[in-house]
Each structure stands twice: as structure tokens, then as C-alpha cells.
Design a protein around this motif. Sequence first.
Motif, PDB file in Angstrom:
ATOM      1  N   ARG A   1      10.621  74.500  28.624  1.00 57.80           N
ATOM      2  CA  ARG A   1      11.797  74.000  27.915  1.00 57.80           C
ATOM      3  C   ARG A   1      11.933  72.492  27.970  1.00 57.80           C
ATOM      4  O   ARG A   1      12.759  71.916  27.267  1.00 57.80           O
ATOM      5  CB  ARG A   1      13.062  74.601  28.538  1.00 57.80           C
TER       6      ARG A   1
ATOM      7  N   ARG B   1      21.738  71.122  35.298  1.00 56.88           N
ATOM      8  CA  ARG B   1      21.858  71.590  33.926  1.00 56.88           C
ATOM      9  C   ARG B   1      20.862  70.845  33.038  1.00 56.88           C
ATOM     10  O   ARG B   1      20.511  69.696  33.307  1.00 56.88           O
ATOM     11  CB  ARG B   1      23.283  71.384  33.409  1.00 56.88           C
ATOM     12  N   LEU B   2      20.422  71.525  31.990  1.00 59.11           N
ATOM     13  CA  LEU B   2      19.488  70.937  31.026  1.00 59.11           C
ATOM     14  C   LEU B   2      20.230  70.780  29.701  1.00 59.11           C
ATOM     15  O   LEU B   2      21.015  71.652  29.323  1.00 59.11           O
ATOM     16  CB  LEU B   2      18.292  71.879  30.857  1.00 59.11           C
ATOM     17  N   ASP B   3      19.973  69.685  29.001  1.00 58.11           N
ATOM     18  CA  ASP B   3      20.749  69.470  27.780  1.00 58.11           C
ATOM     19  C   ASP B   3      20.167  70.250  26.596  1.00 58.11           C
ATOM     20  O   ASP B   3      19.116  70.901  26.699  1.00 58.11           O
ATOM     21  CB  ASP B   3      20.916  67.981  27.480  1.00 58.11           C
ATOM     22  N   CYS B   4      20.871  70.176  25.477  1.00 62.48           N
ATOM     23  CA  CYS B   4      20.567  70.975  24.288  1.00 62.48           C
ATOM     24  C   CYS B   4      19.166  70.721  23.745  1.00 62.48           C
ATOM     25  O   CYS B   4      18.571  71.603  23.123  1.00 62.48           O
ATOM     26  CB  CYS B   4      21.604  70.671  23.209  1.00 62.48           C
ATOM     27  N   ASP B   5      18.645  69.515  23.970  1.00 65.65           N
ATOM     28  CA  ASP B   5      17.314  69.165  23.469  1.00 65.65           C
ATOM     29  C   ASP B   5      16.224  69.370  24.506  1.00 65.65           C
ATOM     30  O   ASP B   5      15.038  69.183  24.205  1.00 65.65           O
ATOM     31  CB  ASP B   5      17.277  67.687  23.052  1.00 65.65           C
TER      32      ASP B   5
ATOM     33  N   ASP C   1      15.680  67.425  26.929  1.00 68.05           N
ATOM     34  CA  ASP C   1      15.088  66.145  27.325  1.00 68.05           C
ATOM     35  C   ASP C   1      15.928  65.334  28.308  1.00 68.05           C
ATOM     36  O   ASP C   1      15.600  64.177  28.586  1.00 68.05           O
ATOM     37  CB  ASP C   1      14.709  65.310  26.101  1.00 68.05           C
ATOM     38  N   THR C   2      16.990  65.925  28.831  1.00 69.94           N
ATOM     39  CA  THR C   2      17.814  65.242  29.837  1.00 69.94           C
ATOM     40  C   THR C   2      18.364  66.263  30.818  1.00 69.94           C
ATOM     41  O   THR C   2      18.775  67.352  30.419  1.00 69.94           O
ATOM     42  CB  THR C   2      19.007  64.513  29.168  1.00 69.94           C
ATOM     43  N   LEU C   3      18.383  65.896  32.078  1.00 67.46           N
ATOM     44  CA  LEU C   3      18.958  66.740  33.128  1.00 67.46           C
ATOM     45  C   LEU C   3      20.292  66.158  33.590  1.00 67.46           C
ATOM     46  O   LEU C   3      20.483  64.936  33.583  1.00 67.46           O
ATOM     47  CB  LEU C   3      18.007  66.812  34.329  1.00 67.46           C
ATOM     48  N   LEU C   4      21.198  67.041  33.980  1.00 69.53           N
ATOM     49  CA  LEU C   4      22.435  66.630  34.645  1.00 69.53           C
ATOM     50  C   LEU C   4      22.412  67.271  36.025  1.00 69.53           C
ATOM     51  O   LEU C   4      22.373  68.503  36.145  1.00 69.53           O
ATOM     52  CB  LEU C   4      23.660  67.092  33.856  1.00 69.53           C
TER      53      LEU C   4
ATOM     54  N   CYS D   1      26.576  68.258  25.717  1.00 71.62           N
ATOM     55  CA  CYS D   1      25.190  68.692  25.512  1.00 71.62           C
ATOM     56  C   CYS D   1      24.643  69.437  26.725  1.00 71.62           C
ATOM     57  O   CYS D   1      23.510  69.932  26.685  1.00 71.62           O
ATOM     58  CB  CYS D   1      24.312  67.476  25.213  1.00 71.62           C
ATOM     59  N   PHE D   2      25.432  69.500  27.791  1.00 71.88           N
ATOM     60  CA  PHE D   2      24.974  70.151  29.020  1.00 71.88           C
ATOM     61  C   PHE D   2      25.655  71.489  29.256  1.00 71.88           C
ATOM     62  O   PHE D   2      25.507  72.086  30.321  1.00 71.88           O
ATOM     63  CB  PHE D   2      25.200  69.221  30.210  1.00 71.88           C
TER      64      PHE D   2
ATOM     65  N   VAL E   1      22.862  75.305  29.270  1.00 65.69           N
ATOM     66  CA  VAL E   1      21.784  75.748  30.151  1.00 65.69           C
ATOM     67  C   VAL E   1      21.955  75.269  31.587  1.00 65.69           C
ATOM     68  O   VAL E   1      21.866  74.072  31.869  1.00 65.69           O
ATOM     69  CB  VAL E   1      20.402  75.255  29.628  1.00 65.69           C
ATOM     70  N   GLU E   2      22.179  76.205  32.493  1.00 62.58           N
ATOM     71  CA  GLU E   2      22.160  75.889  33.916  1.00 62.58           C
ATOM     72  C   GLU E   2      20.856  76.402  34.512  1.00 62.58           C
ATOM     73  O   GLU E   2      20.461  77.551  34.267  1.00 62.58           O
ATOM     74  CB  GLU E   2      23.357  76.522  34.635  1.00 62.58           C
TER      75      GLU E   2
END
Lengths: 115, 115
Positions: free
Chosen positions: A11, A79-83, A85-88, B105-106, B109-110
Motif C-alpha cells: 500500500r 495511520r496511513l493516508d488516502c494516497d 504516501d504519508t504516515l501519521l 486524509c488519515f 487506514v489504521e
Amino acid sequence: MSSLAPDIADRLKRTADGLVPAVVQQHDTGEVLMLGWMDDEALHRTLTTGRATYWSRSRQEYWLKGETSGHVQWVKEVRLDCDGDTLLVKVDQEGAACHTGDRTCFDAVELPTRG
Amino acid sequence: MSSLAPDIADRLKRTADGLVPAVVQQHDTGEVLMLGWMDDEALHRTLTTGRATYWSRSRQEYWLKGETSGHVQWVKEVRLDCDGDTLLVKVDQEGAACHTGDRTCFDAVELPTRG
């Protein structure tokens, strides 16, 4: 070869350097602490050890946050974003997140905005 | 040639593509809404117009957030991190920040973490 679970690895959308930016946030106050970068292995370690690990672009090595400073980041949620390409990364930050001693890396400089 | 003030431009450390990642946060709740990318001109527009503007890497054009969706981001505060390579943009987000319709955007997906 990273140990990251294949369904997660599939992903991720990485930069040309194989990295994904990770926004790091204090889980309870909502403060944005810093931005780090992770490759697959750093994400794997972050997900499985409970401590945030990054890829240091300047030192070109894994960076277990707090390893030398003691300012550990205990991982609460990732958390992973909708694309993809970014993590939170929501953490409990011990002490200062910033190497300057500031609580966050964004404390020092505010840019002038309109009005 | 961007109109960004030279004293700000001098402090920025950009990727090879000339971009700086911008963490976008709802100013009052602290929610992290999205990560965008800015070149000097996008930052200049963000600082001077009061509305967040990004560089769309997929479309290779400036992206005035909300221009088509109406989901405008009103800029409240812009901060630069200790290394000069990341922006924190605090906004008042109208409606959904995410193109999927989610608030952030987060939201979707966790990733599984230890314990």
C-alpha cells in the motif's frame, strides 16, 4: 529486504529514495512534534517495537528516536493516508521532540502571514 | 522566479524537486488533515492570500485548495521547522480535507501496532 508485512508494503507509495514522510503527533494534546522519514524497515520496527524509528537522511542510518537523547517516542497509533504516501504516527513523547531542546520542531519560527 | 520574500526563501531546504512538505493541521482541534507540498511560489501565495496553495505533484500545477471542491483552507498560522525543511500550516478547514470526502486524509487506514 524488510520484514514489513507484504499487505502493508503493497500500500505504500515511496519517494525515489524509498521513503515515506511520517507526521509525528503527540497523541493526547494534538501537538505536531516533527516530521520524520521511514523506509519499510523503519516502519516495521515502529509498528512492532512500540518505539518510533526513522531513517535519518543526513546520517543515512536507522534512527531509534531517543536512543541517545532519552527522548523516546512511545507509539500509540499509526495511520496511513488516502494516497498511501504519508504516515501519521501518534506517540507519547518523553521530553523534547526537537534536537534544539524545544518541545516541537515547529516552536521556533513563525512565518508572517497576511493580516 | 517566485515572489517569496528572500529572507524566507534563504531558510528553506527543498527536495531535489524544489519542494517542501507542509503538514496541514486544523488550528483549533489539532487534527492533522493532510500533507501537501509547496514550492516557493505556493508558499508565497499561502502566506499572502490567506488561502492554502500547494504544488500538485500528480498534476504538476498549483493547487488552490478548495478551488473546485469548495473545501477551502483559511490560513491561520504558518511555521517552519528547526531544519527549514518542513512547514506546519494551521488552517480553518471548510468541510472535508480529503478528496474521498473524509474529514482528514488519515481517517481511513489504521495500521496494526504492537499490543
